[in-house]
Scaffold this motif. Structure first.
Motif, PDB file in Angstrom:
ATOM      1  N   MET A 128       0.735  -1.186   0.077  1.00  0.00           N
ATOM      2  CA  MET A 128       0.261  -0.076  -0.060  1.00  0.00           C
ATOM      3  C   MET A 128       0.843   1.313  -0.050  1.00  0.00           C
ATOM      4  O   MET A 128       1.935   1.229   0.478  1.00  0.00           O
ATOM      5  CB  MET A 128      -0.861  -0.129   1.128  1.00  0.00           C
ATOM      6  CG  MET A 128      -0.152  -0.008   2.654  1.00  0.00           C
ATOM      7  SD  MET A 128      -1.154   0.078   4.159  1.00  0.00           S
ATOM      8  CE  MET A 128      -1.980   1.694   3.930  1.00  0.00           C
ATOM      9  N   ASP A 129       0.229   2.272  -0.515  1.00  0.00           N
ATOM     10  CA  ASP A 129       1.037   3.603  -0.516  1.00  0.00           C
ATOM     11  C   ASP A 129       0.560   4.446   0.609  1.00  0.00           C
ATOM     12  O   ASP A 129      -0.116   3.798   1.512  1.00  0.00           O
ATOM     13  CB  ASP A 129       0.576   4.536  -1.710  1.00  0.00           C
ATOM     14  CG  ASP A 129       1.360   5.713  -1.898  1.00  0.00           C
ATOM     15  OD1 ASP A 129       2.641   6.020  -1.188  1.00  0.00           O
ATOM     16  OD2 ASP A 129       0.988   6.540  -2.847  1.00  0.00           O
ATOM     17  N   LYS A 130       1.098   5.322   1.448  1.00  0.00           N
ATOM     18  CA  LYS A 130       1.041   5.961   2.514  1.00  0.00           C
ATOM     19  C   LYS A 130       0.944   5.017   3.601  1.00  0.00           C
ATOM     20  O   LYS A 130       0.158   4.876   4.536  1.00  0.00           O
ATOM     21  CB  LYS A 130      -0.333   6.868   2.407  1.00  0.00           C
ATOM     22  CG  LYS A 130      -0.341   8.036   1.697  1.00  0.00           C
ATOM     23  CD  LYS A 130      -1.422   8.860   1.473  1.00  0.00           C
ATOM     24  CE  LYS A 130      -1.431  10.205   0.558  1.00  0.00           C
ATOM     25  NZ  LYS A 130      -2.279  10.886   0.885  1.00  0.00           N
ATOM     26  N   PHE A 131       1.956   4.314   3.454  1.00  0.00           N
ATOM     27  CA  PHE A 131       2.049   3.242   4.880  1.00  0.00           C
ATOM     28  C   PHE A 131       2.701   3.931   6.061  1.00  0.00           C
ATOM     29  O   PHE A 131       3.250   5.038   5.875  1.00  0.00           O
ATOM     30  CB  PHE A 131       3.178   2.004   4.217  1.00  0.00           C
ATOM     31  CG  PHE A 131       4.325   2.628   3.998  1.00  0.00           C
ATOM     32  CD1 PHE A 131       5.547   2.653   4.836  1.00  0.00           C
ATOM     33  CD2 PHE A 131       4.778   3.025   2.707  1.00  0.00           C
ATOM     34  CE1 PHE A 131       6.796   3.330   4.586  1.00  0.00           C
ATOM     35  CE2 PHE A 131       6.265   3.607   2.328  1.00  0.00           C
ATOM     36  CZ  PHE A 131       7.009   3.658   3.286  1.00  0.00           C
ATOM     37  N   VAL A 132       2.548   3.315   7.143  1.00  0.00           N
ATOM     38  CA  VAL A 132       2.901   3.563   8.254  1.00  0.00           C
ATOM     39  C   VAL A 132       4.160   2.766   8.748  1.00  0.00           C
ATOM     40  O   VAL A 132       4.037   1.609   9.297  1.00  0.00           O
ATOM     41  CB  VAL A 132       1.783   3.796   9.343  1.00  0.00           C
ATOM     42  CG1 VAL A 132       2.310   4.426  10.734  1.00  0.00           C
ATOM     43  CG2 VAL A 132       0.753   4.627   8.862  1.00  0.00           C
ATOM     44  N   ILE A 142      19.379   0.565  -3.928  1.00  0.00           N
ATOM     45  CA  ILE A 142      18.578   0.544  -2.418  1.00  0.00           C
ATOM     46  C   ILE A 142      18.370   1.850  -1.911  1.00  0.00           C
ATOM     47  O   ILE A 142      19.235   2.672  -1.921  1.00  0.00           O
ATOM     48  CB  ILE A 142      19.406  -0.369  -1.696  1.00  0.00           C
ATOM     49  CG1 ILE A 142      19.668  -1.768  -2.468  1.00  0.00           C
ATOM     50  CG2 ILE A 142      19.101  -0.474  -0.258  1.00  0.00           C
ATOM     51  CD1 ILE A 142      20.528  -2.735  -1.521  1.00  0.00           C
ATOM     52  N   SER A 143      17.193   2.075  -1.476  1.00  0.00           N
ATOM     53  CA  SER A 143      16.753   3.266  -0.700  1.00  0.00           C
ATOM     54  C   SER A 143      15.899   2.789   0.442  1.00  0.00           C
ATOM     55  O   SER A 143      15.441   1.710   0.492  1.00  0.00           O
ATOM     56  CB  SER A 143      16.179   4.436  -1.732  1.00  0.00           C
ATOM     57  OG  SER A 143      15.037   3.680  -2.113  1.00  0.00           O
ATOM     58  N   ALA A 144      15.661   4.013   1.429  1.00  0.00           N
ATOM     59  CA  ALA A 144      15.063   3.580   2.605  1.00  0.00           C
ATOM     60  C   ALA A 144      13.916   4.786   2.679  1.00  0.00           C
ATOM     61  O   ALA A 144      14.325   5.881   2.271  1.00  0.00           O
ATOM     62  CB  ALA A 144      15.959   3.375   3.610  1.00  0.00           C
ATOM     63  N   MET A 145      12.676   4.480   3.301  1.00  0.00           N
ATOM     64  CA  MET A 145      11.944   5.643   3.602  1.00  0.00           C
ATOM     65  C   MET A 145      11.208   5.154   4.870  1.00  0.00           C
ATOM     66  O   MET A 145      10.606   4.263   5.128  1.00  0.00           O
ATOM     67  CB  MET A 145      10.913   5.725   2.354  1.00  0.00           C
ATOM     68  CG  MET A 145       9.534   6.734   2.759  1.00  0.00           C
ATOM     69  SD  MET A 145       8.652   6.293   1.190  1.00  0.00           S
ATOM     70  CE  MET A 145       7.094   7.445   1.666  1.00  0.00           C
ATOM     71  N   VAL A 146      10.962   6.401   5.730  1.00  0.00           N
ATOM     72  CA  VAL A 146      10.234   6.354   6.838  1.00  0.00           C
ATOM     73  C   VAL A 146       9.021   7.079   6.728  1.00  0.00           C
ATOM     74  O   VAL A 146       8.883   8.258   6.426  1.00  0.00           O
ATOM     75  CB  VAL A 146      10.933   6.901   8.132  1.00  0.00           C
ATOM     76  CG1 VAL A 146      10.245   6.934   9.409  1.00  0.00           C
ATOM     77  CG2 VAL A 146      12.074   5.774   8.550  1.00  0.00           C
ATOM     78  N   ASN A 147       7.713   6.515   6.973  1.00  0.00           N
ATOM     79  CA  ASN A 147       6.516   7.233   6.774  1.00  0.00           C
ATOM     80  C   ASN A 147       5.725   7.233   7.693  1.00  0.00           C
ATOM     81  O   ASN A 147       5.520   6.200   8.643  1.00  0.00           O
ATOM     82  CB  ASN A 147       5.814   6.667   5.445  1.00  0.00           C
ATOM     83  CG  ASN A 147       4.836   7.309   4.633  1.00  0.00           C
ATOM     84  OD1 ASN A 147       4.515   8.569   5.353  1.00  0.00           O
ATOM     85  ND2 ASN A 147       4.448   7.171   3.700  1.00  0.00           N
ATOM     86  N   ASN A 148       4.795   8.273   8.194  1.00  0.00           N
ATOM     87  CA  ASN A 148       3.910   8.145   9.227  1.00  0.00           C
ATOM     88  C   ASN A 148       2.366   8.333   8.716  1.00  0.00           C
ATOM     89  O   ASN A 148       1.204   8.367   9.461  1.00  0.00           O
ATOM     90  CB  ASN A 148       4.086   9.509   9.981  1.00  0.00           C
ATOM     91  CG  ASN A 148       3.724  10.974   9.230  1.00  0.00           C
ATOM     92  OD1 ASN A 148       3.477  10.824   8.060  1.00  0.00           O
ATOM     93  ND2 ASN A 148       3.944  11.901   9.841  1.00  0.00           N
ATOM     94  N   GLY A 149       2.392   7.967   7.176  1.00  0.00           N
ATOM     95  CA  GLY A 149       0.999   7.676   6.579  1.00  0.00           C
ATOM     96  C   GLY A 149       0.525   8.830   5.850  1.00  0.00           C
ATOM     97  O   GLY A 149      -0.262   8.692   5.190  1.00  0.00           O
TER      98      GLY A 149
END
Length: 340
Positions: free
Chosen positions: A140-144, A167-174
């Motif tokens: 899903m997009d806009k994951f937490v 390779i990349s990384a992402m932190v998301n709060n939604g």
């Protein structure tokens, strides 16, 4: 007769010592020192996966669940085959409440496509929600939570300085969307080139989260040596999220295989000051990186609540009309009295 078969160095107490060693070996892996020896790691079987993949299935007793086109094979779990428009995922059913951990991923990406004619890659997840198919490498997009992407196809045509696979990384709060057209650049924490396709030796990725410090390393050269890729301090991840991995193909395709996932609990010492700083958080964030605030959606109204709102709205409207008529009549009477 049996005594004559013992070697000369065997003593009476060796039998009991050998039995103790065998018992210790049979009890499973014990703690291993990490780095300089200030931390120890313990394999957590409920969050790990390896051959012969007995804990994988769709039942409630399985530790890992498959989704989409993912299939269990004898030597690997195939998330997607080398076919167009496929997506698959593998998710752990047990939420992880570890404070410090390390996830080692043994994977393989291969296929018939030539240079830049393959895709799209795979992702490793530590997120609040599980088993949610979507456009971000099959999730899903806009994951937490945290997403680590092994992107094999460059979507942004104008960029020249980045070599794929990447390779990349992402932190998301939604609140953030993954930007496919720009290969996730606007929201990435960091990244590195990783030539991982069609190799004849094993490829590994490790994600380490210790004391709010996120480190991602890889072993993709066949030398059994970890190489740094991403290092980000101040990463705050809640406990109780789920580990998973997913993949997707579009017009281009590849085989995306997972051979094993091994999660280790890391035990590290903290000072009293660190204990205060490293308290549990309830929403992912990164220090010195502003994430848009989340606005919680309003819960849908129930049938009774909707009826009461409509009913009292009508009552208020009728009441307002009646009051208006009364006030209008009184005004007319006062107007007539002024004329007489």
């Amino acid at each position: 007769m049996a005594a004559a078969l013992r070697p000369s160095w065997w003593s009476a107490g060796d039998g009991s010592r050998m039995l103790l060693v065998l018992l210790l070996l049979a009890s499973g892996p014990g703690p291993r020192p990490v780095g300089s020896g200030q931390a120890f790691e313990y394999l957590k079987r409920e969050h790990s996966l390896s051959k012969p993949y007995q804990g994988v299935g769709t039942g409630s007793s399985s530790l890992w669940n498959l989704m989409g086109n993912a299939m269990v094979m004898t030597q690997y779990i195939r998330l997607t085959p080398d076919m167009q428009s496929k997506q698959g995922a593998l998710w752990n059913r047990v939420p992880c409440f570890l404070r410090d951990w390390e996830l080692q991923v043994h994977f393989k990406i291969h296929g018939q496509g030539k240079k830049n004619l393959h895709g799209d890659g795979l992702a490793i997840w530590y997120t609040k929600d599980r088993m949610q198919p979507g456009p971000v490498f099959g999730n899903m997009d806009k994951f937490v939570g945290l997403g680590v992407f092994v992107d094999t196809y460059p979507n942004e045509e104008k960029q020249q300085e980045r070599v794929f696979p990447y390779i990349s990384a992402m932190v998301n709060n939604g609140s953030l969307s993954y930007d496919h057209e720009r290969d996730g650049r606007p929201t990435e924490l960091g990244g590195c080139t990783a030539i991982v396709r069609n190799l004849h030796y094993d490829t590994f990725l490790v994600i380490r989260y210790v004391k709010r410090h996120l480190t991602i390393m890889m072993d993709i050269d066949g030398k059994h040596e970890w190489r740094d890729c991403i290092e980000v301090p101040g990463v705050r991840l809640p406990r109780g999220y789920y580990f998973g991995t997913s993949s997707i193909t579009g017009d281009l395709s590849d085989n995306h295989d997972v051979i094993s996932l091994k999660l280790f609990e890391l035990t590290v010492e903290r000072t009293p000051e660190e204990e205060k700083l490293h308290r549990d958080v309830f929403l992912p964030s990164v220090d010195n990186m502003k994430l848009p605030e989340m606005t919680a959606p309003l819960p849908p109204l129930s049938g009774l609540a909707l009826f009461l709102i409509v009913f009292f709205s009508l009552v208020f409207s009728v009441f307002a009309i009646v009051i208006g008529i009364i006030l209008y009549n009184k005004w007319q009477e006062q107007s007539r009295k002024r004329f007489y």
